[in-house]
Design a protein around this motif. Structure first.
Motif, PDB file in Angstrom:
ATOM      1  N   ALA A 449       0.842  -1.192   0.000  1.00  0.00           N
ATOM      2  CA  ALA A 449       0.000   0.000   0.000  1.00  0.00           C
ATOM      3  C   ALA A 449       0.875   1.240   0.000  1.00  0.00           C
ATOM      4  N   ASN A 450       0.733   2.068  -1.016  1.00  0.00           N
ATOM      5  CA  ASN A 450       1.521   3.302  -1.110  1.00  0.00           C
ATOM      6  C   ASN A 450       0.800   4.411  -0.344  1.00  0.00           C
ATOM      7  N   VAL A 451       1.380   4.803   0.806  1.00  0.00           N
ATOM      8  CA  VAL A 451       0.769   5.846   1.636  1.00  0.00           C
ATOM      9  C   VAL A 451       1.675   7.074   1.719  1.00  0.00           C
ATOM     10  N   VAL A 452       2.562   7.214   0.738  1.00  0.00           N
ATOM     11  CA  VAL A 452       3.550   8.294   0.772  1.00  0.00           C
ATOM     12  C   VAL A 452       2.869   9.646   0.938  1.00  0.00           C
ATOM     13  N   ASP A 453       1.829   9.894   0.168  1.00  0.00           N
ATOM     14  CA  ASP A 453       1.200  11.218   0.177  1.00  0.00           C
ATOM     15  C   ASP A 453       0.198  11.387   1.316  1.00  0.00           C
ATOM     16  N   ALA A 454      -0.095  10.308   2.044  1.00  0.00           N
ATOM     17  CA  ALA A 454      -1.096  10.393   3.105  1.00  0.00           C
ATOM     18  C   ALA A 454      -0.488  10.649   4.478  1.00  0.00           C
ATOM     19  N   LEU A 455       0.833  10.512   4.604  1.00  0.00           N
ATOM     20  CA  LEU A 455       1.474  10.649   5.920  1.00  0.00           C
ATOM     21  C   LEU A 455       1.795  12.101   6.226  1.00  0.00           C
ATOM     22  N   PRO A 456       1.895  12.462   7.523  1.00  0.00           N
ATOM     23  CA  PRO A 456       2.280  13.830   7.903  1.00  0.00           C
ATOM     24  C   PRO A 456       3.649  14.193   7.340  1.00  0.00           C
ATOM     25  N   ARG A 457       3.765  15.437   6.899  1.00  0.00           N
ATOM     26  CA  ARG A 457       5.028  15.961   6.380  1.00  0.00           C
ATOM     27  C   ARG A 457       5.324  17.301   7.027  1.00  0.00           C
ATOM     28  N   HIS A 458       6.608  17.668   7.006  1.00  0.00           N
ATOM     29  CA  HIS A 458       7.012  18.998   7.458  1.00  0.00           C
ATOM     30  C   HIS A 458       6.447  20.031   6.485  1.00  0.00           C
ATOM     31  N   PRO A 459       5.966  21.174   6.989  1.00  0.00           N
ATOM     32  CA  PRO A 459       5.360  22.153   6.087  1.00  0.00           C
ATOM     33  C   PRO A 459       6.325  22.758   5.074  1.00  0.00           C
ATOM     34  N   ALA A 460       7.637  22.738   5.373  1.00  0.00           N
ATOM     35  CA  ALA A 460       8.584  23.402   4.466  1.00  0.00           C
ATOM     36  C   ALA A 460       9.697  22.488   3.976  1.00  0.00           C
ATOM     37  N   LEU A 461      10.131  21.537   4.794  1.00  0.00           N
ATOM     38  CA  LEU A 461      11.314  20.759   4.455  1.00  0.00           C
ATOM     39  C   LEU A 461      10.948  19.549   3.594  1.00  0.00           C
ATOM     40  N   ARG A 462      11.869  19.153   2.737  1.00  0.00           N
ATOM     41  CA  ARG A 462      11.722  17.958   1.924  1.00  0.00           C
ATOM     42  C   ARG A 462      13.044  17.201   1.899  1.00  0.00           C
ATOM     43  N   TYR A 463      12.981  15.874   1.851  1.00  0.00           N
ATOM     44  CA  TYR A 463      14.190  15.080   1.704  1.00  0.00           C
ATOM     45  C   TYR A 463      14.806  15.319   0.321  1.00  0.00           C
ATOM     46  N   ARG A 464      16.127  15.295   0.258  1.00  0.00           N
ATOM     47  CA  ARG A 464      16.755  15.368  -1.061  1.00  0.00           C
ATOM     48  C   ARG A 464      16.564  14.036  -1.775  1.00  0.00           C
ATOM     49  N   THR A 465      16.756  14.027  -3.068  1.00  0.00           N
ATOM     50  CA  THR A 465      16.506  12.833  -3.869  1.00  0.00           C
ATOM     51  C   THR A 465      17.791  12.284  -4.453  1.00  0.00           C
ATOM     52  N   ARG A 466      17.700  11.044  -4.968  1.00  0.00           N
ATOM     53  CA  ARG A 466      18.855  10.349  -5.548  1.00  0.00           C
ATOM     54  C   ARG A 466      18.373   9.542  -6.748  1.00  0.00           C
ATOM     55  N   ALA A 467      19.318   9.106  -7.547  1.00  0.00           N
ATOM     56  CA  ALA A 467      19.004   8.193  -8.643  1.00  0.00           C
ATOM     57  C   ALA A 467      18.874   6.778  -8.082  1.00  0.00           C
ATOM     58  N   TRP A 500      12.198  16.416  11.217  1.00  0.00           N
ATOM     59  CA  TRP A 500      12.586  15.855   9.921  1.00  0.00           C
ATOM     60  C   TRP A 500      11.554  16.233   8.857  1.00  0.00           C
ATOM     61  N   PRO A 501      11.923  16.120   7.581  1.00  0.00           N
ATOM     62  CA  PRO A 501      10.958  16.418   6.511  1.00  0.00           C
ATOM     63  C   PRO A 501       9.757  15.472   6.507  1.00  0.00           C
ATOM     64  N   GLY A 502       9.932  14.247   6.932  1.00  0.00           N
ATOM     65  CA  GLY A 502       8.854  13.263   6.938  1.00  0.00           C
ATOM     66  C   GLY A 502       9.302  12.024   7.683  1.00  0.00           C
ATOM     67  N   ILE A 503       8.546  10.951   7.564  1.00  0.00           N
ATOM     68  CA  ILE A 503       8.929   9.696   8.199  1.00  0.00           C
ATOM     69  C   ILE A 503      10.303   9.263   7.683  1.00  0.00           C
ATOM     70  N   GLY A 504      11.071   8.595   8.523  1.00  0.00           N
ATOM     71  CA  GLY A 504      12.434   8.245   8.140  1.00  0.00           C
ATOM     72  C   GLY A 504      12.545   6.994   7.286  1.00  0.00           C
ATOM     73  N   TYR A 505      11.522   6.141   7.248  1.00  0.00           N
ATOM     74  CA  TYR A 505      11.627   4.839   6.576  1.00  0.00           C
ATOM     75  C   TYR A 505      10.982   4.874   5.193  1.00  0.00           C
ATOM     76  N   HIS A 506      11.410   3.944   4.348  1.00  0.00           N
ATOM     77  CA  HIS A 506      10.789   3.793   3.032  1.00  0.00           C
ATOM     78  C   HIS A 506       9.620   2.810   3.069  1.00  0.00           C
TER      79      HIS A 506
END
Length: 559
Positions: A449-467, A500-506
């Motif tokens: 179940a993909n709940v990425v967009d349903a979880l609480p997030r920081h109002p301003a911060l975002r995790y950086r991304t990678r390939a 943190w920007p969001g939950i720490g786990y994938h």
């Protein structure tokens, strides 16, 4: 600059006198008195990992004492405090920039001359030192400090000392689970517990709430709920008493002291406050045990806004400092040390006394730092081990039985390895046999179940991304909570309490085997410190120190 010898003394210990100032400019007072002390310089270096510049402090560290035309030994000790910036940028940066800040600290130290003592940050529990308002908890500061320490040792040399930033006394602005009232000494102790043996020294601050010299030795306590904490200059004792035994061999530096505990200014009086402060620290050191190496008056600089703490233009204060110079206030009554560049280790205090007694031919070179071995301070050398039998007594530790037992254990392990290799070879053969009989079948995967967009997030911060091709590891965690704790609860904690920007786990795997994807695989989320950049974090709910995963969790995790 890697591996350079520290300046200031043959052992790298620095000057023996306690005297000194925050900011250069007043060092001539110490040198004219023939009692070289310390100077602290504070630098704003940012966290650009591509910036490599350093500075030359050798004009201070190489400065000798005047004496009838003869060159005398180098006198001044230099301490440099490395700040990401000042308000509102933060004394250390946001957590997502800790790696970059560590890289910048290391390049600054490696490309500087005349300093080998570096303080990381300042008064982290004070709201004015937060990066853009984000609280710095002991966990976060320890994470940043450990990265900086390792990077400086790797780049500049292990003889460089990386010092814990001082905690602001009397300040309760930073609270967190376990320290809801913001106790500054608890904050300090929590940092020490987080860094453990990976520490080179400790900075402290101490003030009085007024200019009366009697406040230096006052036993006054704070009002509730801090009635167990000292109110005046002896707040330094609260900090010293909170240092665990395993860290009591470390050098301590009081890098700020003045009369402004409530933000008040220095009074331009020769009233004995400064001599009383140095006499107090000298008395502490004369008792033996952990030594305080300097007491730096805050501050010499003429750039102080409002001239509240500026000493340079206050003649009576300068006279008070000169009166203190008439005393013989030192730190080296019990502390002794020597650095061994071949192994990157220090030998200190009574351990060094015993080493000097038997010599390198018998002891060999140090292989470890001092460490707590079942409540006993211990250090291993090439040929012997030493352990402390009392606070200032050390003896050789018999290691013949340990060596014999270790050799027997090695033989047992080698036999086990050989047996496991045979079993592995047999399993490989079985696998080949199975492949020759029938092709492997596709294994069905459980739904995710993909709940990425349903979880609480920081109002301003975002995790950086990678390939995706940067991912090389799968890192398995347990939540260390009740198994009923949900991914949403974890996300709220990580965002609201950890900043943190969001939950720490994938991924989060619940007790019933349900799998939830909580971050995109491209997100460099916080779950395994240095491995965040290349790891995928999978969290099983539950505390596996007390129980085992459910069969459903194991099945889902394996799939």
């Amino acid at each position: 600059m890697a591996g350079q010898k520290p300046l200031g003394s043959a052992s790298g210990a620095g000057p023996r006198y306690l005297y000194g100032f925050h900011d250069p400019g007043g060092e001539h007072l110490m040198l004219d008195a023939g009692k070289p002390g310390w100077v602290l310089v504070t630098e704003k270096i940012g966290h650009d990992p591509h910036s490599t510049g350093g500075l030359d402090y050798s004009a201070l560290s190489d400065r000798g004492l005047p004496s009838a035309g003869r060159a005398l030994p180098r006198g001044l000790g230099v301490i440099v405090r490395l700040n990401n910036g000042y308000h509102p940028d933060g004394t250390i940066p946001e957590p997502e920039h800790y790696d970059d800040f560590a890289t910048r600290c290391a390049s600054f130290a490696a490309n500087s001359r005349g300093c080998h003592i570096w303080v990381i940050g300042n008064e982290m529990n004070h709201s004015q030192e937060r990066p853009h308002g984000r609280p710095i908890t002991p966990d976060l500061y320890a994470e940043c400090y450990l990265k900086c320490r390792q990077a400086i040792h790797d780049r500049a040399g292990s003889d460089h000392r990386v010092i814990l930033g001082a905690v602001a006394p009397y300040n309760n602005e930073t609270s967190y689970p376990g320290n809801e009232i913001g106790d500054w000494v608890r904050y300090f102790a929590d940092i020490l517990n987080r860094v453990g043996g990976s520490c080179d020294g400790i900075a402290l601050h101490a003030y009085t709430w007024g200019a009366d010299p009697a406040l230096i030795t006052s036993k006054d306590r704070m009002d509730p709920p801090f009635h167990h904490r000292r109110k005046q200059f002896r707040v330094y004792r609260d900090f010293m008493e909170a240092i665990p035994q395993s860290m009591q061999h470390l050098p301590v530096y009081i890098t700020e002291a003045n009369q402004g505990g409530a933000g008040g200014p220095w009074l331009d009086q020769k009233n004995g406050w400064i001599p009383a402060a140095y006499q107090e620290i000298d008395a502490w050191n004369r008792r033996g045990g952990q030594q305080i190496r300097c007491l730096l008056l805050y501050r010499w600089s003429k750039a102080d806004p409002g001239q509240r703490w500026n000493i340079s233009e206050k003649g009576n204060l300068i006279a008070d400092f000169q009166a203190a110079l008439a005393g013989d206030y030192r730190w080296d009554y019990a502390a002794r040390e020597r650095f061994f560049p071949e192994t990157g280790k220090w030998v200190c205090g009574p351990f060094l006394d015993l080493f000097n007694r038997y010599g390198e031919a018998i002891c060999g070179r140090p292989l470890t730092d001092q460490f707590d071995d079942g409540g006993v301070q211990t250090q291993y050398f090439d040929n012997v081990a030493m352990h402390a039998t009392a606070p200032d007594q050390v003896r050789l530790k018999p290691v013949g039985r340990e060596v014999r037992d270790a050799r027997l254990r090695i033989c047992e392990l080698e036999a086990q390895v050989a047996d496991l290799q045979q079993q592995l070879q047999a399993l490989k053969q079985q696998l080949e046999d199975l492949r020759s009989v029938a092709p492997l079948t596709e294994v069905s995967h459980p739904p995710i179940a993909n709940v990425v967009d349903a979880l609480p997030r920081h109002p301003a911060l975002r995790y950086r991304t990678r390939a995706l091709d940067e991912i090389t590891h799968v890192i398995v965690h347990h939540s260390a909570t009740l198994p009923t704790v949900t991914a949403e609860a974890m996300a709220r904690y990580h965002v609201n309490d950890r900043g943190w920007p969001g939950i720490g786990y994938h991924f989060v795997i619940a007790v019933d085997g349900t799998i939830q994807q909580t971050n995109e695989l491209t997100a460099v989320s916080y779950h395994a410190r240095d491995a965040n950049a290349y790891g995928i974090g999978i969290c099983f709910t539950g505390n596996f120190a007390l129980e085992i995963p459910t069969e459903a969790q194991m099945e889902s995790g394996a799939q």
